[in-house]
Every structure is written in C-alpha cells, then in structure tokens.
Design a protein around this motif. Sequence first.
Motif, PDB file in Angstrom:
ATOM      1  N   SER A  91      -2.040 -23.656   4.496  1.00  0.00           N
ATOM      2  CA  SER A  91      -1.233 -22.467   4.734  1.00  0.00           C
ATOM      3  C   SER A  91      -1.466 -21.450   3.630  1.00  0.00           C
ATOM      4  O   SER A  91      -2.039 -21.764   2.583  1.00  0.00           O
ATOM      5  N   SER A  92      -1.005 -20.237   3.873  1.00  0.00           N
ATOM      6  CA  SER A  92      -1.063 -19.194   2.843  1.00  0.00           C
ATOM      7  C   SER A  92       0.336 -18.795   2.402  1.00  0.00           C
ATOM      8  O   SER A  92       0.586 -17.662   2.037  1.00  0.00           O
ATOM      9  N   ASP A  93       1.258 -19.760   2.464  1.00  0.00           N
ATOM     10  CA  ASP A  93       2.616 -19.499   1.976  1.00  0.00           C
ATOM     11  C   ASP A  93       2.560 -19.120   0.497  1.00  0.00           C
ATOM     12  O   ASP A  93       1.642 -19.502  -0.228  1.00  0.00           O
ATOM     13  N   ARG A  94       3.573 -18.380   0.027  1.00  0.00           N
ATOM     14  CA  ARG A  94       3.635 -18.018  -1.382  1.00  0.00           C
ATOM     15  C   ARG A  94       3.665 -19.266  -2.251  1.00  0.00           C
ATOM     16  O   ARG A  94       4.297 -20.257  -1.912  1.00  0.00           O
ATOM     17  N   PHE A  95       2.980 -19.187  -3.391  1.00  0.00           N
ATOM     18  CA  PHE A  95       3.033 -20.294  -4.335  1.00  0.00           C
ATOM     19  C   PHE A  95       4.416 -20.346  -4.967  1.00  0.00           C
ATOM     20  O   PHE A  95       4.956 -19.348  -5.420  1.00  0.00           O
ATOM     21  N   ASP A  96       5.005 -21.566  -4.994  1.00  0.00           N
ATOM     22  CA  ASP A  96       6.216 -21.763  -5.767  1.00  0.00           C
ATOM     23  C   ASP A  96       5.886 -21.576  -7.243  1.00  0.00           C
ATOM     24  O   ASP A  96       4.727 -21.615  -7.638  1.00  0.00           O
ATOM     25  N   GLY A 123       0.410 -29.327   9.360  1.00  0.00           N
ATOM     26  CA  GLY A 123      -0.142 -30.525   8.751  1.00  0.00           C
ATOM     27  C   GLY A 123      -0.365 -30.410   7.262  1.00  0.00           C
ATOM     28  O   GLY A 123      -0.645 -31.413   6.591  1.00  0.00           O
ATOM     29  N   GLY A 124      -0.265 -29.189   6.695  1.00  0.00           N
ATOM     30  CA  GLY A 124      -0.494 -28.993   5.267  1.00  0.00           C
ATOM     31  C   GLY A 124       0.376 -27.892   4.725  1.00  0.00           C
ATOM     32  O   GLY A 124       0.960 -27.108   5.489  1.00  0.00           O
ATOM     33  N   SER A 125       0.466 -27.816   3.396  1.00  0.00           N
ATOM     34  CA  SER A 125       1.295 -26.795   2.749  1.00  0.00           C
ATOM     35  C   SER A 125       0.697 -26.407   1.410  1.00  0.00           C
ATOM     36  O   SER A 125       0.126 -27.246   0.699  1.00  0.00           O
ATOM     37  N   THR A 126       0.856 -25.152   1.056  1.00  0.00           N
ATOM     38  CA  THR A 126       0.364 -24.650  -0.220  1.00  0.00           C
ATOM     39  C   THR A 126       0.974 -25.389  -1.399  1.00  0.00           C
ATOM     40  O   THR A 126       0.303 -25.647  -2.398  1.00  0.00           O
ATOM     41  N   ASP A 178       2.239 -47.274   2.449  1.00  0.00           N
ATOM     42  CA  ASP A 178       3.120 -46.112   2.356  1.00  0.00           C
ATOM     43  C   ASP A 178       2.388 -44.787   2.183  1.00  0.00           C
ATOM     44  O   ASP A 178       2.732 -43.811   2.839  1.00  0.00           O
ATOM     45  N   PRO A 179       1.373 -44.678   1.305  1.00  0.00           N
ATOM     46  CA  PRO A 179       0.705 -43.380   1.185  1.00  0.00           C
ATOM     47  C   PRO A 179      -0.018 -42.954   2.460  1.00  0.00           C
ATOM     48  O   PRO A 179      -0.442 -41.816   2.581  1.00  0.00           O
ATOM     49  N   GLY A 180      -0.167 -43.878   3.417  1.00  0.00           N
ATOM     50  CA  GLY A 180      -0.876 -43.550   4.644  1.00  0.00           C
ATOM     51  C   GLY A 180      -0.007 -43.032   5.767  1.00  0.00           C
ATOM     52  O   GLY A 180      -0.489 -42.790   6.881  1.00  0.00           O
ATOM     53  N   LYS A 181       1.284 -42.836   5.491  1.00  0.00           N
ATOM     54  CA  LYS A 181       2.174 -42.348   6.539  1.00  0.00           C
ATOM     55  C   LYS A 181       1.823 -40.913   6.943  1.00  0.00           C
ATOM     56  O   LYS A 181       1.295 -40.133   6.155  1.00  0.00           O
ATOM     57  N   LEU A 182       2.177 -40.570   8.173  1.00  0.00           N
ATOM     58  CA  LEU A 182       1.990 -39.207   8.676  1.00  0.00           C
ATOM     59  C   LEU A 182       2.904 -38.250   7.923  1.00  0.00           C
ATOM     60  O   LEU A 182       4.097 -38.493   7.778  1.00  0.00           O
ATOM     61  N   VAL A 183       2.325 -37.157   7.429  1.00  0.00           N
ATOM     62  CA  VAL A 183       3.101 -36.146   6.712  1.00  0.00           C
ATOM     63  C   VAL A 183       2.986 -34.813   7.443  1.00  0.00           C
ATOM     64  O   VAL A 183       1.878 -34.350   7.732  1.00  0.00           O
ATOM     65  N   LEU A 184       4.144 -34.212   7.725  1.00  0.00           N
ATOM     66  CA  LEU A 184       4.206 -32.908   8.386  1.00  0.00           C
ATOM     67  C   LEU A 184       5.069 -31.964   7.556  1.00  0.00           C
ATOM     68  O   LEU A 184       5.855 -32.412   6.702  1.00  0.00           O
ATOM     69  N   PHE A 185       4.929 -30.683   7.834  1.00  0.00           N
ATOM     70  CA  PHE A 185       5.704 -29.667   7.117  1.00  0.00           C
ATOM     71  C   PHE A 185       6.327 -28.720   8.132  1.00  0.00           C
ATOM     72  O   PHE A 185       5.619 -28.107   8.934  1.00  0.00           O
ATOM     73  N   VAL A 186       7.656 -28.629   8.083  1.00  0.00           N
ATOM     74  CA  VAL A 186       8.402 -27.852   9.070  1.00  0.00           C
ATOM     75  C   VAL A 186       9.006 -26.628   8.381  1.00  0.00           C
ATOM     76  O   VAL A 186       9.547 -26.738   7.268  1.00  0.00           O
ATOM     77  N   LYS A 187       8.907 -25.491   9.041  1.00  0.00           N
ATOM     78  CA  LYS A 187       9.457 -24.260   8.462  1.00  0.00           C
ATOM     79  C   LYS A 187       9.907 -23.317   9.566  1.00  0.00           C
ATOM     80  O   LYS A 187       9.448 -23.401  10.709  1.00  0.00           O
ATOM     81  N   ILE A 188      10.831 -22.433   9.187  1.00  0.00           N
ATOM     82  CA  ILE A 188      11.359 -21.432  10.119  1.00  0.00           C
ATOM     83  C   ILE A 188      11.013 -20.055   9.577  1.00  0.00           C
ATOM     84  O   ILE A 188      11.162 -19.779   8.382  1.00  0.00           O
TER      85      ILE A 188
END
Length: 603
Positions: free
Chosen positions: A454-459, A573-576, A512-522
Amino acid sequence: MRVRRLASTVAASALAATGLAGLTATSAFADESFTVTPLHFKVAVGPNDDTECDIVGDLYLPKSATTKKTVPAILTTNGFGGSKNDQAGVGRAFSERGYAVLSYSGLGFGGSDCKITLDDPDFDGKAASQLVSYLGGSNGIAFLDDAHTQPAPPLTVVTRDRKDNAGRKTAHDPRVGMIGGSYGGQVQYAAASVDKRIDTIIPLITWTDLSYSLVPNNTSQTTGVSTSTPGASKSTWALGFSGLGLLNGVQNAPTDPTRVIGCPNFATFVCPSLAYSGATGTADAATTAALRHASLSSYMKKVTIPTLIMQGQSDTLFNLNEGIAAYQGLKKQKTPVKMVWFNGGHSGPNAPGEIDFSNLNTTTQHLAKRVSDWFDHYLMKSTTASTGPEFTYFRNWVAYTGNAKPAYAESTSFPVGTKDTFTLSGNGALTPDAGPVTPGSVQFTTPPAGAPTSSDRFDVVGNPASLPEKDAPGTFAEWSTPTLSKPIDVVGQPVLDLKVSAPTAAITQLADPGKLVLFVKIADVAPDGSIKIIRNLVAPVRVPDASQPFKVTMPAFAHRFATGHQIKLIVAGGSTNYRGGLTPTPVTIELGSLNQKLTLPTL
C-alpha cells in the motif's frame, strides 16, 4: 559500579518556609509565584528491590506553601524519549494554581539512570512510589547531587492524608495525583497498582495491552484488546522506538555505563524480541507475556482510584481501542472512570483550543479546564469543580473559533449511537440495511515475506509527499457504499464479520508465523474520487483459522462521512506500516451471504 556526575553548584537563596532550607530555585523563575528546585532521587527497583537508580527531577512549589498552609501535589513524567523538562508547562501552570509539582525523568531517559523497562510495575511503578514517599515527607530519598552524598531536607509543605485509598493509615501519605502522556501515561497505572496512597490519575494516549499496541491483532480478542493469537508487528513504530531508546542510552552512558551492556538501554527481553519480530512479523509467547506484564491489562484489578482517560483520535500507536479497553475494564470493576477522545495523539496535533501542555490555559483550552477541574475536585477537595461528562469526544467536522468546547459532544454512557449494517456484495457494493446482495466472489494474493503493498502514510514520520492512498493491483478487495444523500456520523468501533477461503493457509497456519495475515481499513471517498484512510488507522488480522469465520474489531474513530461522499471498506494483503504474512497466499471471498457484513456505530 555506576559512575556519577559531579553535583552542580547550588546557589545561596534559602527556602526555609518550604522545608527545603539550603536549596535554590532556578533563577529563571525568580519573579514567578513559585520556585523550581532540581533534585536527585535514589530509588531501589526490580522484583527484589535490588537495582539502585538515580532519578532526576524538578520540584515546583508555590511560594505561598508552608508547613501551616500545605498544598496537594502532582507527580508527572515524560513520554518515551523525553525528559522532566517536557513537563515544565505542567509544573508552572499547576504550581501557580497552588499545587506542588514534581516532574521527573523516567528510568532510562533524560538524565535518569537504569534501563528502559517499559513502565513495568516492578521497576517504573516502584520508582514512582518512592517519589510519592518523598512528597509525603520521607527522608533518605531526595539528594542535591547524583552521588547521593548530600541529602535534601524532607518536604513538609504537601498536604497529607490520614488514610490511603485502601482505608489504611500509611506513613508519608501525600495528597497526590498523576498526569502524563504515552509512556508518562502508563506509569500512572503501574504506580497506582503498587501504591494506594496515590489519589487520582489522568493517563493520556497510553496503552492497555502493549502486545496489542506493538503486535496488534484485531480478531480473537479475549478481554479488551488482548488476543489469543499474536498479531502483526508494527515495523515503523518499532524501528522508531528502538532507535530513540538506543540514542538515550548512548547519551547517558557516561553516568551509567551498565545501561549499554547486553540489550542497550532496554530490558533484556527487548532485543531478542525485536529480532524475532523482524524475522517472523509477529511475537513469540515470551515476548507477549513480558509486554503484558508491563501493561494495565495484567494488573487492572489493582487500579481502584478515580481515573480520567484521555485518548487521542490521531493515534496509530495507541489507538482509541486501548482507551476503550481501559475504560470498560475499570468501569466493570466499579473504579470511578471517565473518558475523553481528543483530536490529537501520536499521529497528529491537538486541535486549536483543546490543550497545550507547554502553555496551559484553563480559559482558552477546553481540556486544560477539564484537567484542572478534575484535580481540584479530587486533590483540592473542591465542592464546585466538576469532573465532567462520562464520555466526551471531539468532532472535527464542527466549526468553531477559540476554545474547542463547541466541537465536543457529550454522553452519559459509552458506547453511543446505534448499529448500522452494510453487507458486502458481489458487485463491489456495501449494501446498507441488509438490502439486496449480488452473489459473486473476489480474489487477491497476499505478498511474499510480509512486504508492503500500500501507499498509506508512514506512521511516526508521515508521508511528506502525500502519496495517493492506494493498494497494489491483485493484493486487495474493496467495497463502497452508494454516494451518500445525507451525512453519516460514525463514533465508535466498526466491526467486520468475514469468512475467506485460503486453502494454502490451512497448511501454513500450523506454524504460528505462517498464519494468514490481512489488513482491514475504512476510507472516505470524496466526490472527486480521492481516498483518505480514516486517521490512517489499519486493523491487522492474523487469522487463527482460515477455514472459519472471524470477527474484526477495528480501531475506533469519530468521523463524519459527508453528503456526496462514499464509505469504502478495504481488505488488503499488505501494509506500509506492518510486517505481513511470510507466505504468498491466494485468498477468495465468497459474497452473497448476509453474514459477510460491516457494522458501523452511527449517530
């Protein structure tokens, strides 16, 4: 053996009436109604009280305070990376209002010795408790030098209570409250959990469970924000904090060389935890346990004093869910508690007329008045000072000038509003009120090695270039409401009910590190098509079992979706700002069921 600095020269003006004869006020404040005295404190911390630390602090005293005209006290300390100097505005403002204020640098910061222990009650909580003893008149804690060879006289001008908050007669019990933000917020909970002499606290923008703050999972909650499955690492925040903590350690190494031995300037567990998190994108069980030990969630039952929680809406580090978890947990155990959501936080400034801790003004700043009234009520025992509404929140869509009070809404309870449901449709629509839903499916693939998509703003630093908020094609799914014919005000935690199909995750999730990871945002979509993620808030989800439905409790916010705008839900599926799943995973979301839904708390 700890090396100490030589004490600086102490000037000659005496403060006999305050019980601090021989000490000197800082000359810059000679014409003020208060004095400022630098001090050193010898404290013993750790589970066995066998670690000695030097703490530096500044004592602000009203010149009118005497042994016959005593005053209540306020104890305050810095946020992460700061020092006692950051609280000078609090010291000035409240000493002018008739309080003794002790501002100190927390362990590992701003001239104070020992390592950063993340506000652990055994270390930071005990350190604060010994400062409370000093405020209550105890000997042998305060010194004029960091070698602890020149004792400071006992303090005799602070009002003392006959009994502590457990109803016991306790030695050296001052009338004292605490205030501070972030790292200086959590320490108040830690101190209150070990010391019943503290009368009230005002923690700002702090955590309830540090494992959620740094490795959040917005599903599989057990209590509050705590989860049974560790989440996704906040990569940018972790990098920023580790660098800042290391810098503080190097700067103060001459006075305490031991702090750079082993894990530099941090508790021993932090360095291997950072390495594990960087490699796997999550936290192991030992890290989770250590982070929770330094969190309100692990000792909440011990916090029983009146608490004003002030959480920031502009905060991707300690989001509003942390404040909600603290508020609801304390409320459930009948601890007196109220909650404020203000505009600022770690990720954005306070709104004009809210509060400015460097220059507090109870006339022009709405929350400065709220804080002052709270302390006046519980410490001055004022019968006219109100503690304010049960829940209040800033609305950035309300125009005002000057004091921010008109932008604040009030409620006698939390949560507020009603629940509106939007169903995820196969045609990409968010269908309101369980309306007709089009069957269908969407597919995307999560990226390899937890890479950002993503191109979300960097924290931490933000995006100076203000890049468009976008996700890479093929790595996300999205749904949008029709164009709104009237505004929709959302105040609270959105909740997403979702079921996905990810056959390969059913195999990789066994580790555990192999679990599905998602990112949800509004997001809020303007009429020109521009997209803005609400407060840059993202809900990481490390799915416990990809074959089962799951519920996502997203970070809370207060936001108006204006007429002509759209509400957009994004599952990516990913996040900045986070480390995602390690394995590329195809994901399918079947649509057409009313069970695939987004619930918004609306007014």
